[in-house]
Write a protein that holds these residues in place. Sequence first.
Motif, PDB file in Angstrom:
ATOM      1  N   ILE A   1     -34.506 -13.942 -38.285  1.00  0.00           N
ATOM      2  CA  ILE A   1     -33.445 -14.431 -39.155  1.00  0.00           C
ATOM      3  C   ILE A   1     -33.062 -15.837 -38.692  1.00  0.00           C
ATOM      4  O   ILE A   1     -32.692 -16.046 -37.528  1.00  0.00           O
ATOM      5  N   GLN A   2     -33.111 -16.802 -39.594  1.00  0.00           N
ATOM      6  CA  GLN A   2     -32.970 -18.227 -39.240  1.00  0.00           C
ATOM      7  C   GLN A   2     -31.607 -18.743 -39.671  1.00  0.00           C
ATOM      8  O   GLN A   2     -31.139 -18.449 -40.788  1.00  0.00           O
ATOM      9  N   VAL A   3     -30.970 -19.522 -38.794  1.00  0.00           N
ATOM     10  CA  VAL A   3     -29.681 -20.140 -39.076  1.00  0.00           C
ATOM     11  C   VAL A   3     -29.887 -21.653 -39.103  1.00  0.00           C
ATOM     12  O   VAL A   3     -30.332 -22.246 -38.097  1.00  0.00           O
ATOM     13  N   TYR A   4     -29.572 -22.280 -40.259  1.00  0.00           N
ATOM     14  CA  TYR A   4     -29.733 -23.727 -40.427  1.00  0.00           C
ATOM     15  C   TYR A   4     -28.360 -24.377 -40.523  1.00  0.00           C
ATOM     16  O   TYR A   4     -27.464 -23.858 -41.197  1.00  0.00           O
ATOM     17  N   ARG A   5     -28.226 -25.507 -39.869  1.00  0.00           N
ATOM     18  CA  ARG A   5     -26.983 -26.293 -39.900  1.00  0.00           C
ATOM     19  C   ARG A   5     -27.372 -27.760 -40.050  1.00  0.00           C
ATOM     20  O   ARG A   5     -28.156 -28.294 -39.243  1.00  0.00           O
ATOM     21  N   ASP A   6     -26.834 -28.360 -41.078  1.00  0.00           N
ATOM     22  CA  ASP A   6     -27.179 -29.759 -41.371  1.00  0.00           C
ATOM     23  C   ASP A   6     -28.682 -29.930 -41.485  1.00  0.00           C
ATOM     24  O   ASP A   6     -29.275 -30.878 -40.929  1.00  0.00           O
TER      25      ASP A   6
ATOM     26  N   THR B   1     -21.506 -18.462 -33.381  1.00  0.00           N
ATOM     27  CA  THR B   1     -20.396 -18.607 -34.324  1.00  0.00           C
ATOM     28  C   THR B   1     -20.831 -19.549 -35.442  1.00  0.00           C
ATOM     29  O   THR B   1     -21.378 -20.628 -35.205  1.00  0.00           O
ATOM     30  N   LEU B   2     -20.562 -19.163 -36.653  1.00  0.00           N
ATOM     31  CA  LEU B   2     -20.988 -19.955 -37.807  1.00  0.00           C
ATOM     32  C   LEU B   2     -20.018 -21.099 -38.060  1.00  0.00           C
ATOM     33  O   LEU B   2     -18.846 -21.043 -37.668  1.00  0.00           O
ATOM     34  N   GLN B   3     -20.531 -22.114 -38.722  1.00  0.00           N
ATOM     35  CA  GLN B   3     -19.713 -23.243 -39.139  1.00  0.00           C
ATOM     36  C   GLN B   3     -19.843 -23.420 -40.653  1.00  0.00           C
ATOM     37  O   GLN B   3     -20.717 -22.835 -41.298  1.00  0.00           O
ATOM     38  N   ASP B   4     -18.947 -24.252 -41.176  1.00  0.00           N
ATOM     39  CA  ASP B   4     -18.913 -24.464 -42.620  1.00  0.00           C
ATOM     40  C   ASP B   4     -20.255 -25.012 -43.099  1.00  0.00           C
ATOM     41  O   ASP B   4     -20.845 -25.904 -42.455  1.00  0.00           O
ATOM     42  N   ASN B   5     -20.721 -24.455 -44.241  1.00  0.00           N
ATOM     43  CA  ASN B   5     -21.953 -24.867 -44.905  1.00  0.00           C
ATOM     44  C   ASN B   5     -23.217 -24.469 -44.150  1.00  0.00           C
ATOM     45  O   ASN B   5     -24.301 -25.007 -44.432  1.00  0.00           O
ATOM     46  N   ASP B   6     -23.090 -23.562 -43.178  1.00  0.00           N
ATOM     47  CA  ASP B   6     -24.307 -23.033 -42.539  1.00  0.00           C
ATOM     48  C   ASP B   6     -25.112 -22.230 -43.552  1.00  0.00           C
ATOM     49  O   ASP B   6     -24.572 -21.657 -44.511  1.00  0.00           O
ATOM     50  N   VAL B   7     -26.411 -22.157 -43.331  1.00  0.00           N
ATOM     51  CA  VAL B   7     -27.320 -21.406 -44.194  1.00  0.00           C
ATOM     52  C   VAL B   7     -28.066 -20.394 -43.335  1.00  0.00           C
ATOM     53  O   VAL B   7     -28.660 -20.753 -42.307  1.00  0.00           O
ATOM     54  N   ILE B   8     -28.003 -19.128 -43.750  1.00  0.00           N
ATOM     55  CA  ILE B   8     -28.733 -18.055 -43.058  1.00  0.00           C
ATOM     56  C   ILE B   8     -29.847 -17.591 -43.987  1.00  0.00           C
ATOM     57  O   ILE B   8     -29.607 -17.188 -45.128  1.00  0.00           O
TER      58      ILE B   8
END
Length: 874
Positions: free
Chosen positions: A284-289, A312-319
């Motif tokens: 499972i991949q977590v993308y930020r910016d 911890t997730l941040q605003d506009n993160d994509v999973i």
Amino acid sequence: MFKNLIQKLDLRSIAFGALFFLIGLVVQAQSLSDIQNLKVDNLSDAQIEQLIKRAEASGLTVNQLEALARERGMPASEAAKLRQRINELQTAASSENGINAVGTGRSVNGNQEQYLFDSIRRSDPYYDLSPFQKKIFGYKLFHNRDLDFSPSLNLPTPQSYVIGSGDQILLDVYGASQQSFDLNVSPEGRVFLPNIGPIQLGGSTIAAATARIKTALGRIYSGLNGSNPNTFIQLRLGNIRSIKVSMVGELTKPGTYTLPSFATVFNGLYAAGGPNENGAFRNIQVYRDSRLITTVDIYEFLSKGNQSSNITLQDNDVIIVPPVQARIEVIGPVRREGFFEVKPNEHLDDIYIYTGGFQSSAYRDRVTVRRIENNQRKVIDVPSEEYSSFSPEDGDEILIGEALDRFVNRVQVTGAVNRPGEYSFEEGKLTVKGLVEKAQGLKPEAFSTRATLYRTSTDLTLAAESLDLRGILDGSVEDVVLENEDLLFIPSRYDIQEEYFVKISGEINFPGAYPYASNMTIGDLILRSGGLLQSATNSSIEIARRVRDASSGKIAQIMMLSIDPNLQLTEEEENLPLQPFDHIFIRRSPGFEREQLITIQGEVMYPGDFAIASANERISDVIKRAGGLTQFAYPKGATLVRRTVYFKGPTEEELREATLREIKDNLNPETNRNINEAEKLLFERIDKKLAQKEQERLIKEREQERMRIFESTNPRDTLFQDSTLNQVRITEQDLVGIDLQKIMQNPGSEDDLFLLEGDIIQIPKELQTVRMVGEVLLPTTSRYDKKNSLKNYISKAGGFTEEARKSKTYVVYANGDAKRTHNFLGLNFYPELEPGAEIVVPKKPQRNRLGAAGWIGLASSLATLGILVDRLLN
């Protein structure tokens, strides 16, 4: 579970949302018009439930639903699976609710309709999952309604928390100076401090923001800085902001979710329902910016509790949940069967961590792998030494066998030993004598003359060897060395002989069969069976003994014996001990007679019950004992009610039991006066006897019920089963006509009948009426007038009806006698009447009149007869 989470999620709304989503996915599959395309293994219990609801809404039962599916082309195997799944649901639902669930899914409870499967839905957190989904390792994690992924609000502010727009910052200054600030982060990421101005905190962690604010406040509070500060600050979060996270890929409910800023990857996955049955659990991949921040492996959490990648997730993160790349199935005795996702560098040893390891019954030396290779299937044997190097591939089925159900060092001993059972042995060291010693020796009843050793041959056939066990134990015979799986059977003397008993019947308190004891005498058996009845004779006791020599033609040896009335042991009794299977008959004493009662009712001086004084006592005798007739008696109307051969009165045993119950009731200390010691002992003896008789009655009733069922299924006599005929034929009492006036005038005459037990003599008052019944226009009762004839009374009843059979009119007199109408030369001579008589006019029998065809047939028969006579004469 996750203490770094802040806000509780509404599990109920998520669960119901998941349910509606799943139902929406299979609504086409669940349509009754497309039922033939159903794949039952892919349906959850909830979807099966929806299918039953649709059938009920269409007016179909479960059986009709299955028939519809077969009619529309559903394969027989799928129809059988559907029926099995429905039956399992209904059985579970009926056991949960305590009701029968066959044929329907609903039950009425008060004014509310409660669906039968509600209890299963509440008890099973995975009710909405199909059998295939339940077998995917990790799938249940995000579908368990009882699992709470809600963030905790009681956590201290993490120093690594990144401040963003919308956060509330609470700043406390304490020490030499006291001050509190409530700061809100602006959309530009700044907070405004009074007397200082804006400070940029957006994108900073709590630790960095604390240092930045401390530097800014140092211009006002000089005690904040220096080597010996006396003023301090504390930075904490108040209301946290919300963030938006995009959940895409192979998820149950992909979309954009608003989560608290403390939410982690697992919070986002739970909100989206987790990966679907095609989604990956280990990549499972977590993308930020637009940059890959981390890769989450759910298996690491499930098997090792490792949450290092649960950031911890941040605003506009994509999973992103990509499709699963490699999945295998493990089948067999492991702690956790099912489907498991594998990575390219993993081996069988790694997979067994997720399965929980082998069960104790597993065969661990080798596993079998089924693989699809080059468009065909193949089987691979993997020995245990290759577990750490063998890499499974997508679609592999790993089959784990079970250990052989066979012992390598077991012998058994059964029968008459003190401790039968299984024992271990060493090859060539344990013998039959040693095994008996291990079993702590023989029981006293052991039949040691011969024992049997059952031995399993190399080809698994059974062989038996007879042993002289007595000789082996005393050393006169060579001992036998035991082998693996030998079974030594030592019989008991009681196992190889018929159980010995003696029987006693007749005038005894508790007749029946009793265990035989050596040197037992008749007196001992009489004592054992409760003693003689008062009606028994002690001088003519009969013993029937089995004859072993059938060639003599004798069936039984009969012996007669007398015993002492006080049951003292006599020489004759001692010289004739009982043998097994003897049957003793206790005869009734010739002079014993139980009192027999008759009843006089009506117009005598002393009506009631009377005991018959002698066998030749007559009606006139007992009338005299009753004080004679009263002045109002009507002797000609007297009747005698006598029992028939079908009368089923109480037996002597039942009469004795009823007497005992009366005595018990009169001695019961709860309802009567205080009783003395002798009466108390008598009460206890009677209570014990009645309890034993009650037990015997229950056994007899069960046997009678069994025979009744047998006779109902095996009819023997059609006439006996005719209830209409039996009602007439089998009556327990008959009315006997007597002429009491004549009896009292001529005592001892033929009319003066001998009395029998149960007779009822009824003497009415003088009667003054005559009754008309049957085929008269007005059935009625009229005053008796000796001047009126029978036809006069018929006239008072309105005359005969058209259906009346006048020639068969008869009269029933008050004493039970009857007289019919006589016919002579076409004239009817009716019987005379007496007070209390009843005139009965029967109905003409129905006759079928001949129709035209009947008359033609009759005419043809007569013509044929005439022709025949004419030819005979000529």
